[in-house]
Design an enzyme around this catalytic site. Structure first.
Site, PDB file in Angstrom:
ATOM      1  N   PRO A 126       5.302   1.780  -3.887  1.00  0.00           N
ATOM      2  CG  PRO A 126       5.755   3.426  -5.453  1.00  0.00           C
ATOM      3  CD  PRO A 126       5.335   1.989  -5.336  1.00  0.00           C
ATOM      4  CD  GLU A 127       4.570   3.255   2.223  1.00  0.00           C
ATOM      5  OE1 GLU A 127       3.661   3.953   2.679  1.00  0.00           O
ATOM      6  OE2 GLU A 127       4.550   2.014   2.272  1.00  0.00           O
ATOM      7  CE  LYS A 137       0.686   4.487  -2.154  1.00  0.00           C
ATOM      8  NZ  LYS A 137       0.526   3.065  -1.809  1.00  0.00           N
ATOM      9  NE  ARG A 160      -1.324  -3.931  -1.072  1.00  0.00           N
ATOM     10  CZ  ARG A 160      -1.316  -2.677  -1.505  1.00  0.00           C
ATOM     11  NH1 ARG A 160      -0.909  -1.709  -0.700  1.00  0.00           N
ATOM     12  NH2 ARG A 160      -1.721  -2.382  -2.726  1.00  0.00           N
TER      13      ARG A 160
END
Length: 265
Positions: free
Chosen positions: A2-3, A51, A251
């Protein structure tokens, strides 16, 4: 993964449900802390750090969790049926008289003294959504390794905390360079690094609301919320050139070959 804006929203939901209330149940389903019990303690706050999530309790204790790639915290009304995955994926349960917070698939569940939080998050750079945000410090950290590809440098949480793969691609687009461009090869590196840090801060802050749709373009047209991320072979929103995709450190990474000159994978 997640950001930072997603983690910020999770922290806000947990804080609303738990802060200022006494725990009626605590179940940490990881071997190291399986016998730990916070029942009876009041939750002081739930704070995001990049995060990472820090839930602080009276008595000087903090529950440190991280969502990893597919972890999630769900908040339910006291008598609501839980959903979010099978029971064996639950790693933490925190309940008050009114709500229950259930952590699914959390790769990090750690109980530590609040005074020792630095051991868990002290390595992080300036938090894009935190009170310690400092664009100049973040830029200095990016510039400290001039030979490093910009995309890698942006994802390194030791430089600035909160950027994930989506914002990495979007920020490189806004800088008009490919994610493989060395930081030292940016146009006027000191100025560009500060502008990038500032842009990252503004974008994440703008996306902390509850709309659930991340937007970096400002467009209200469906399908045009992001400049390049997830738009493989679709036309660039600026020039119409098909967006390309290639892996960077395993990624998926997106860029426009016309708007973003520079080295590629």
């Amino acid at each position: 993964m997640p950001e930072g804006d997603s983690v910020w929203r999770v922290a806000a939901r947990l804080h609303t449900a738990l802060a200022g209330r006494e725990l009626t149940r605590c179940d940490l389903r990881v071997p190291r802390f399986a016998t730990s019990d916070l029942t009876g303690r009041t939750t002081l706050d739930v704070t995001p750090r990049g995060k990472h999530l820090l839930a602080r309790f009276e008595g000087g204790l903090t529950l440190h969790t991280h969502l990893g790639m597919d972890g999630a915290w769900r908040v339910f009304a006291a008598h609501e049926k839980w959903h979010g995955g099978p029971a064996h994926e639950i790693r933490a349960v925190l309940a008050t008289a009114g709500h229950t917070a259930v952590g699914y698939r959390l790769p990090v569940v750690e109980l530590l003294r609040t005074a020792d939080e630095g051991r868990a998050v002290g390595h992080l750079g300036p938090d894009l959504l935190g009170p310690d945000w400092d664009a100049d410090e973040a830029a200095a950290r990016l510039l400290a390794a001039p030979g490093r590809p910009l995309g890698e440098a942006l994802l390194d949480q030791r430089n600035l905390a909160g950027i994930g793969n989506i914002y990495k691609s979007e920020l490189c687009f806004l800088a008009q360079v490919t994610p493989w461009t060395p930081v030292g090869d940016l146009p006027d590196p000191p100025t560009t690094a500060v502008r990038l840090a500032g842009a990252a801060h503004r974008l994440l802050r703008a996306n902390t609301g509850d709309r659930g749709i991340r937007n970096t373009t400002g467009s209200r047209r469906p399908g045009q919320e992001l400049f390049v991320y997830g738009r493989t072979h679709r036309p660039c929103l600026r020039c119409g050139t098909p967006v390309r995709e290639a892996p960077q450190n395993d990624r998926p990474t997106y860029w426009c070959p016309r708007c973003q000159p520079g080295p590629t994978a």
